[in-house]
Design an enzyme around this catalytic site. Structure first.
Site, PDB file in Angstrom:
ATOM      1  CG  ASP A   1      -2.171   0.774   1.044  1.00 55.68           C
ATOM      2  OD1 ASP A   1      -3.245   0.157   1.052  1.00 55.68           O
ATOM      3  OD2 ASP A   1      -2.088   2.004   0.847  1.00 55.68           O
TER       4      ASP A   1
ATOM      5  NE  ARG B   1     -24.447   5.100  -8.076  1.00 53.54           N
ATOM      6  CZ  ARG B   1     -24.994   5.887  -8.998  1.00 53.54           C
ATOM      7  NH1 ARG B   1     -26.174   5.603  -9.513  1.00 53.54           N
ATOM      8  NH2 ARG B   1     -24.349   6.963  -9.421  1.00 53.54           N
TER       9      ARG B   1
ATOM     10  CE1 TYR C   1     -12.133   3.839  -9.500  1.00 53.02           C
ATOM     11  CE2 TYR C   1     -14.432   3.579 -10.108  1.00 53.02           C
ATOM     12  CZ  TYR C   1     -13.336   3.175  -9.377  1.00 53.02           C
ATOM     13  OH  TYR C   1     -13.442   2.100  -8.529  1.00 53.02           O
TER      14      TYR C   1
ATOM     15  CG  ASP D   1     -23.772  10.542 -10.435  1.00 53.62           C
ATOM     16  OD1 ASP D   1     -22.967   9.753  -9.913  1.00 53.62           O
ATOM     17  OD2 ASP D   1     -24.895  10.777  -9.965  1.00 53.62           O
TER      18      ASP D   1
HETATM   19  C1  UD1 Z   1     -18.949   4.779  -8.536  1.00 58.31           C
HETATM   20  C2  UD1 Z   1     -19.154   3.408  -9.118  1.00 58.31           C
HETATM   21  C3  UD1 Z   1     -18.624   2.354  -8.160  1.00 58.31           C
HETATM   22  C4  UD1 Z   1     -17.210   2.701  -7.741  1.00 58.31           C
HETATM   23  C5  UD1 Z   1     -17.219   4.068  -7.089  1.00 58.31           C
HETATM   24  C6  UD1 Z   1     -15.842   4.530  -6.652  1.00 58.31           C
HETATM   25  C7  UD1 Z   1     -21.151   3.592 -10.510  1.00 58.31           C
HETATM   26  C8  UD1 Z   1     -22.541   3.147 -10.727  1.00 58.31           C
HETATM   27  N1  UD1 Z   1     -20.548   3.160  -9.389  1.00 58.31           N
HETATM   28  O1  UD1 Z   1     -19.741   4.940  -7.463  1.00 58.31           O
HETATM   29  O2  UD1 Z   1     -18.620   1.112  -8.801  1.00 58.31           O
HETATM   30  O3  UD1 Z   1     -16.692   1.753  -6.891  1.00 58.31           O
HETATM   31  O4  UD1 Z   1     -17.650   4.995  -8.068  1.00 58.31           O
HETATM   32  O5  UD1 Z   1     -16.005   5.785  -6.044  1.00 58.31           O
HETATM   33  O6  UD1 Z   1     -20.589   4.294 -11.326  1.00 58.31           O
HETATM   34  N2  UD1 Z   1     -23.707  11.481  -3.818  1.00 58.31           N
HETATM   35  C9  UD1 Z   1     -24.512  12.373  -3.151  1.00 58.31           C
HETATM   36  N3  UD1 Z   1     -24.020  12.996  -2.050  1.00 58.31           N
HETATM   37  C10 UD1 Z   1     -22.760  12.798  -1.580  1.00 58.31           C
HETATM   38  C11 UD1 Z   1     -21.946  11.878  -2.274  1.00 58.31           C
HETATM   39  C12 UD1 Z   1     -22.458  11.238  -3.393  1.00 58.31           C
HETATM   40  O7  UD1 Z   1     -25.655  12.614  -3.549  1.00 58.31           O
HETATM   41  O8  UD1 Z   1     -22.388  13.405  -0.564  1.00 58.31           O
HETATM   42  C13 UD1 Z   1     -24.273  10.758  -4.957  1.00 58.31           C
HETATM   43  C14 UD1 Z   1     -23.416  10.701  -6.193  1.00 58.31           C
HETATM   44  O9  UD1 Z   1     -23.618  11.807  -7.024  1.00 58.31           O
HETATM   45  C15 UD1 Z   1     -23.923   9.400  -6.821  1.00 58.31           C
HETATM   46  C16 UD1 Z   1     -24.283   8.537  -5.612  1.00 58.31           C
HETATM   47  O10 UD1 Z   1     -24.427   9.427  -4.534  1.00 58.31           O
HETATM   48  O11 UD1 Z   1     -25.078   9.622  -7.586  1.00 58.31           O
HETATM   49  C17 UD1 Z   1     -23.212   7.542  -5.243  1.00 58.31           C
HETATM   50  O12 UD1 Z   1     -21.962   8.218  -5.208  1.00 58.31           O
HETATM   51  P1  UD1 Z   1     -20.623   7.533  -4.702  1.00 58.31           P
HETATM   52  O13 UD1 Z   1     -20.838   6.902  -3.385  1.00 58.31           O
HETATM   53  O14 UD1 Z   1     -19.531   8.518  -4.870  1.00 58.31           O
HETATM   54  O15 UD1 Z   1     -20.424   6.316  -5.698  1.00 58.31           O
HETATM   55  P2  UD1 Z   1     -20.644   6.177  -7.297  1.00 58.31           P
HETATM   56  O16 UD1 Z   1     -20.120   7.393  -7.974  1.00 58.31           O
HETATM   57  O17 UD1 Z   1     -21.994   5.691  -7.590  1.00 58.31           O
END
Ligand code: UD1
Length: 314
Positions: free
Chosen positions: A32, A208, A140, A270
């Site tokens: 790591d 999700r 990513y 997103d």
């Molecule tokens: C994405 C990938 C996932 C990967 C991850 C790494 C997809 C479907 N998934 O996750 O496989 O392991 O990236 O980071 O592409 N959000 C909010 N408020 C917050 C934070 C996030 O509304 O404070 C929203 C984001 O805009 C998103 C959802 O929550 O729509 C999930 O976000 P996040 O947990 O960052 O993961 P993904 O981007 O879905």
């Protein structure tokens, strides 16, 4: 007993994998560079190699004497990759190629690559099956697609057994909530425990397949140990789907608060909806998710409460 290298073993998922392997009596080496991992995530009984795998010599040293490699090291964030594509590429692609070359040369028995549901992008069909075309929407997602294609190619070209596990929004204890790039569940819990407003990007209707980390550990260890699946790609998820608004409501109920969220613009890159078809992993690996969303959320909230809501510790 076998020898396992867990790259990114000081990170969230890697530390859970290392812990499970030590419990099963295996010898575990963690490599790591602490870019997103923490020393306090390391469990007893693990050998640590502080190494940046984007350096080919470090990758070679890391795989020496190993039977299995669980390649979890990454900068695992969509928005961070949108802001810093070169830095993310180095961690997610250069390091992956180096570890594949090193594993090939060291004649490692199998390498499991941490893939991502993000490779599916906005393909309209749900649930997502492994044989659907990829459509990466962010650097990513592209990095993860390149990684899994390299892994498959190394199986075909050089006979290195590789398996990709495509993770779907993993959550659980030790997920770091301190970065703006942190997973949404860790950020929601942190906000609710602190009595501040959680932020929702977009309308909160995006969905999700949130997967508790114990299910992922089970899926990855099956991917490492099941004979005859070299070159395959597996979704590791639950086949469920909840919106962020629904997720927040469940967390509010568990924590006992009703803080109103703040809605902000949707994030670039997103994905709208994500849900896994897990029948391939069920059929070929005997995988079954055993911890459901609400149970996993309760475990996770309990852990953040004990860790004081902000700092990941044991
Ligand atoms: C994405 C990938 C996932 C990967 C991850 C790494 C997809 C479907 N998934 O996750 O496989 O392991 O990236 O980071 O592409 N959000 C909010 N408020 C917050 C934070 C996030 O509304 O404070 C929203 C984001 O805009 C998103 C959802 O929550 O729509 C999930 O976000 P996040 O947990 O960052 O993961 P993904 O981007 O879905």
């Amino acid at each position: 007993m076998a020898n396992y290298l867990v790259t990114g073993g000081a990170g969230f998922i890697g530390s859970h994998l290392s812990e499970a392997l030590v419990k099963r009596g295996h010898r575990v080496r963690v490599a790591d560079n602490f870019s997103t991992g923490y020393r306090h995530n390391l469990r007893d009984g693990v050998e640590l190699m502080a190494a940046d795998l984007a350096d080919p010599a470090a990758a070679r040293r890391a795989v020496e004497g190993m039977d299995y490699v669980l390649h979890q090291a990454a900068i695992p964030s969509v928005p961070r990759s949108v802001l810093h594509p070169v830095e993310s590429h180095r961690a997610n692609v250069d390091a992956t190629l180096n570890i594949l070359v090193a594993a090939r040369d060291a004649k490692v028995g199998r390498l499991v690559f941490a893939g991502s549901s993000s490779v599916y992008g906005d393909t309209p069909t749900l649930p997502k099956r492994e044989d659907m075309p990829a459509n990466p929407l962010s650097p990513y997602a592209l990095h993860k697609q390149i990684g899994e294609q390299y892994a498959r190619m190394f199986t075909r070209l050089y006979g290195l057994e590789t398996v990709t596990t495509r993770y779907f929004n993993v959550f659980g204890p030790r997920q770091d909530p301190t970065s703006p790039y942190s997973g949404v569940i860790s950020l929601f819990i942190k906000a609710l425990l602190a009595g501040t407003a959680p932020i929702i990007h977009g309308d909160g209707g995006q969905t999700r397949d949130f997967t508790y980390v114990a299910n992922v550990v089970d899926g990855v260890l099956r991917a490492a140990e099941t004979p005859g699946v070299g070159g395959e790609i597996f979704n590791v998820a639950t086949n469920g789907r909840v919106s962020l608004n629904e997720l927040l409501a469940v967390l509010q109920k568990i924590i006992g608060t009703n803080a109103t969220p703040v809605y902000q613009p949707a994030r670039a890159g997103d994905v709208r909806d994500s849900q896994a078809d897990i029948s391939k992993a069920e059929r070929l690996l005997g995988y079954r998710p055993t911890v459901g969303l609400e149970e996993g959320l309760r475990e996770t909230v309990a852990w953040y409460r004990a860790a004081n809501g902000t700092r990941p510790s044991s």
